[in-house]
Design a protein around this motif. Structure first.
Motif, PDB file in Angstrom:
ATOM      1  N   VAL A   1      42.422 -22.603 -13.077  1.00 25.86           N
ATOM      2  CA  VAL A   1      42.703 -22.046 -14.399  1.00 25.86           C
ATOM      3  C   VAL A   1      43.214 -20.619 -14.233  1.00 25.86           C
ATOM      4  O   VAL A   1      42.645 -19.838 -13.463  1.00 25.86           O
ATOM      5  CB  VAL A   1      41.422 -22.059 -15.263  1.00 25.86           C
ATOM      6  CG1 VAL A   1      41.692 -21.489 -16.648  1.00 25.86           C
ATOM      7  CG2 VAL A   1      40.855 -23.480 -15.353  1.00 25.86           C
TER       8      VAL A   1
ATOM      9  N   SER B   1      40.858 -18.454 -18.220  1.00 31.40           N
ATOM     10  CA  SER B   1      39.454 -18.105 -17.952  1.00 31.40           C
ATOM     11  C   SER B   1      38.900 -17.202 -19.052  1.00 31.40           C
ATOM     12  O   SER B   1      37.746 -17.338 -19.462  1.00 31.40           O
ATOM     13  CB  SER B   1      39.338 -17.385 -16.603  1.00 31.40           C
ATOM     14  OG  SER B   1      39.754 -18.233 -15.567  1.00 31.40           O
ATOM     15  N   ALA B   2      39.733 -16.270 -19.520  1.00 28.72           N
ATOM     16  CA  ALA B   2      39.307 -15.375 -20.604  1.00 28.72           C
ATOM     17  C   ALA B   2      39.042 -16.183 -21.878  1.00 28.72           C
ATOM     18  O   ALA B   2      38.050 -15.952 -22.584  1.00 28.72           O
ATOM     19  CB  ALA B   2      40.356 -14.299 -20.857  1.00 28.72           C
ATOM     20  N   MET B   3      39.918 -17.153 -22.167  1.00 26.50           N
ATOM     21  CA  MET B   3      39.745 -17.949 -23.391  1.00 26.50           C
ATOM     22  C   MET B   3      38.513 -18.852 -23.285  1.00 26.50           C
ATOM     23  O   MET B   3      37.812 -19.094 -24.273  1.00 26.50           O
ATOM     24  CB  MET B   3      41.002 -18.785 -23.667  1.00 26.50           C
ATOM     25  CG  MET B   3      42.245 -17.956 -23.968  1.00 26.50           C
ATOM     26  SD  MET B   3      42.048 -16.810 -25.360  1.00 26.50           S
ATOM     27  CE  MET B   3      41.800 -15.256 -24.517  1.00 26.50           C
TER      28      MET B   3
ATOM     29  N   ASP C   1      44.169 -16.608 -15.270  1.00 23.45           N
ATOM     30  CA  ASP C   1      43.281 -15.560 -15.795  1.00 23.45           C
ATOM     31  C   ASP C   1      43.152 -15.625 -17.313  1.00 23.45           C
ATOM     32  O   ASP C   1      42.065 -15.424 -17.864  1.00 23.45           O
ATOM     33  CB  ASP C   1      43.807 -14.168 -15.384  1.00 23.45           C
ATOM     34  CG  ASP C   1      43.313 -13.754 -14.009  1.00 23.45           C
ATOM     35  OD1 ASP C   1      42.734 -14.595 -13.284  1.00 23.45           O
ATOM     36  OD2 ASP C   1      43.507 -12.571 -13.644  1.00 23.45           O
ATOM     37  N   PHE C   2      44.259 -15.903 -17.996  1.00 22.36           N
ATOM     38  CA  PHE C   2      44.180 -15.943 -19.456  1.00 22.36           C
ATOM     39  C   PHE C   2      43.341 -17.138 -19.914  1.00 22.36           C
ATOM     40  O   PHE C   2      42.555 -17.029 -20.868  1.00 22.36           O
ATOM     41  CB  PHE C   2      45.586 -15.991 -20.072  1.00 22.36           C
ATOM     42  CG  PHE C   2      45.585 -15.672 -21.527  1.00 22.36           C
ATOM     43  CD1 PHE C   2      45.333 -14.390 -21.971  1.00 22.36           C
ATOM     44  CD2 PHE C   2      45.792 -16.661 -22.475  1.00 22.36           C
ATOM     45  CE1 PHE C   2      45.288 -14.084 -23.321  1.00 22.36           C
ATOM     46  CE2 PHE C   2      45.764 -16.373 -23.835  1.00 22.36           C
ATOM     47  CZ  PHE C   2      45.510 -15.090 -24.253  1.00 22.36           C
TER      48      PHE C   2
END
Lengths: 250, 250
Positions: B174, B179-181, B176-177
């Motif tokens: 996944v 993972s943030a979501m 980085d974005f």
């Protein structure tokens, strides 16, 4: 006070910066390195956008440092590891720093009224100074290779979280991306180092054997001083010292 | 399998979509409305990029619906509220739908191998179908006015969370974005409706008296069917029905 978070340097435009306080974030590693160098007694850190700019700015007695894509720049005596910027050899020095994303983001933020460099190490102090500066705030995540970087989002979330502590009258208006980053921080607050290690840049640093950098960059609110851009140089500024003549709250 | 999340339709480019499964998300409200209409027995939903396109596509017996910036389009009998797309009048109908962001995102995703429209209502089913399609996945958040929208990020996070349930061998990569979501979703999983109400679009819907839409769009995994784009029309597709001749896992 309005707070907007920009996901990467690619998304920044001057219209979003004017009349605001810009908080630039590059956790791995530029803004962590800058905070570390100033805490170690560097007289200032001068961000340079290109390697050539950095070379031209470097005078006798200065330290030139930086990286491109996590690797030290050929001919520079220092890289972009916070650990290199501690100790007696830093005291009183001017540091000329050029990095892949962080210094570019600082240069891009030039249109703002005030420019602060934030990291996990000094997020609370940065939020306090930004609050005292009484402007709307734009948190500019440097990102990596023109994309969002998880560690910068985490720090942006911590900054929003800290700004909220100052907001006793519920005036803070945070944009949707800022709210998402705040939730990211809250979800990961107890696993900061693991989160940095799982980010794309974190994985790259681990592959390059730079685990120590991730440890250095994961400390939360251990420094009180704020790198503040003043005429092209980042100098140390302490929150709680703003004159009472500041502009009215936006 | 690689999973990438794109923050808004503005960030989508064809290079990121080719050879992948695109999951388009516009929680408030297009993809929720599409799922609701198909669950109510609409024969298909045809996304149109412009109002003019929608008018040209509408034949006798069709229903034309949509919105611009949360308001029903003049001359259209239906808006973009999921509640309008339930009941007997929807059964067997072709729906022509044009909305501010969601249908534009669907049109932008055309280069992908497979295109799915996901909402909170059917996220688990969408993730299951995407898993079965055995392509790398791009989750395209429609966003609002070319910016990230909190509710779309929340749904993207739920989709990543659901994809992870299928990943027994730890192959999911996944970005980085994404993972943030995922962290955003985990932080907000118990306050979904409140989170939608606090988003920029949610606040606007509340100002327009459309609280019922927020309630409708906040339900998690209540529908099994997946809107799947087939030759310009979204039709209902059920996970668990993919032929065994699917391409090998990327």
């Amino acid at each position: 006070m309005q707070v907007e978070v920009i996901s990467s340097v690619n998304e920044a435009c001057s219209g979003k910066l004017q009349h605001r306080t810009a908080i630039v974030v590059d956790v791995l590693r530029a803004t962590t390195t800058i905070a570390t160098a100033l805490a170690a007694g560097a007289s200032c850190v001068i961000p340079a956008e290109t390697v050539q700019d950095a070379k031209q700015l470097t005078k006798e007695g200065d330290l030139a440092g930086g990286d491109r894509f996590c690797r030290q720049i050929s001919g520079f005596s220092y890289g972009n590891s916070p650990g290199q910027y501690r100790g007696k050899q830093i005291e009183g020095k001017r540091i000329i720093l050029t990095t892949s994303n962080g210094t570019r983001a600082l240069c891009k933020a030039m249109r703002a009224d005030h420019i602060i460099a934030a990291s996990l190490l000094n997020a609370e102090a940065c939020a306090q100074l930004a609050w005292e500066l009484r402007r709307d705030v734009v948190i500019l995540c440097a990102g990596s290779r023109d994309s969002f970087a998880l560690e910068d989002g985490l720090c942006a979330g911590l900054l929003v979280h800290c700004l909220r502590q100052h907001d006793r009258s519920g005036m803070l208006q945070v944009d949707d991306f800022g709210s998402a980053m705040e939730a990211l921080y809250r979800n990961k607050a107890n696993v900061i180092m693991e989160t940095l290690a799982q980010s794309q840049t974190g994985k790259k640093l681990l592959r390059l054997g730079q685990r120590e950098d991730i440890v250095s960059c994961s400390q939360i609110n251990v420094l009180q001083a704020v790198p503040y851009l003043n005429g092209g140089s980042l100098i140390q500024r302490l929150p709680g010292t703003i004159a009472q003549t500041a502009a009215p709250l936006c």
